[in-house]
Design a protein around this motif. Sequence first.
Motif, PDB file in Angstrom:
ATOM      1  N   CYS A   9      26.337   3.789  14.005  1.00  0.00           N
ATOM      2  CA  CYS A   9      24.946   4.321  14.156  1.00  0.00           C
ATOM      3  C   CYS A   9      24.673   5.667  13.884  1.00  0.00           C
ATOM      4  O   CYS A   9      23.714   6.156  13.689  1.00  0.00           O
ATOM      5  N   CYS A  36      28.154  -0.155  19.518  1.00  0.00           N
ATOM      6  CA  CYS A  36      28.504  -0.045  18.216  1.00  0.00           C
ATOM      7  C   CYS A  36      29.916  -0.742  17.968  1.00  0.00           C
ATOM      8  O   CYS A  36      30.274  -1.035  17.028  1.00  0.00           O
ATOM      9  N   PRO A  46      26.560  -1.806   8.708  1.00  0.00           N
ATOM     10  CA  PRO A  46      25.345  -0.952   9.637  1.00  0.00           C
ATOM     11  C   PRO A  46      24.171  -0.839   8.734  1.00  0.00           C
ATOM     12  O   PRO A  46      23.070  -0.426   9.232  1.00  0.00           O
ATOM     13  N   THR A  52      20.392   1.039  13.220  1.00  0.00           N
ATOM     14  CA  THR A  52      21.179   2.129  12.841  1.00  0.00           C
ATOM     15  C   THR A  52      20.440   3.071  11.790  1.00  0.00           C
ATOM     16  O   THR A  52      19.237   2.672  11.141  1.00  0.00           O
TER      17      THR A  52
END
Length: 167
Positions: A9, A36, A46, A52
């Motif tokens: 993230c 995560c 992501p 994110t």
Amino acid sequence: MRLEKCWFCSSTIYPGHGIQFVRNDAKIFRFCRSKCHKNFKMKRNPRKVKWTKAYRRLHGKDMTQDSTFEFERKRNRPERYDRNLTENTLKAIKKIDKVRVDREARHHKLRMKGKKAKDQREAAKELEQGIHLVKAPQALALDSSLTLPKITVNVSQAKDANDRMEE
């Protein structure tokens, strides 16, 4: 104090926090929290997960290409202390912060440009679909403009249709 970035993230990981995963090829992945780490283990991208930073940058939600971010980069070149240079640097920091705030406000204004009209269209559509929940049935019966148009059928057509169904 070494601050790391989360692999998934891109948030900051402070010392003593997070999880570190080392793959067989000695590549190190650092995660800020178990959320995560679990998403990484599920092989999620992501750039496709909405919360994110990678997603936000890719879809134009965050400012990415801004020259004011260049000033935050670390420079590992030592500088000799100079009072004038320090004074000028402190003045420049204030100007850069002002420029950054102005650019962020402009970016936010552009993003929210058509939001009000869109919200009004959605509200009108929702009201149209659920008018029976807002107005009482008696009021709908009295005011024909609030309901959908009624279809009228001739009596002879209705009798013919009933006769066919009975046969």
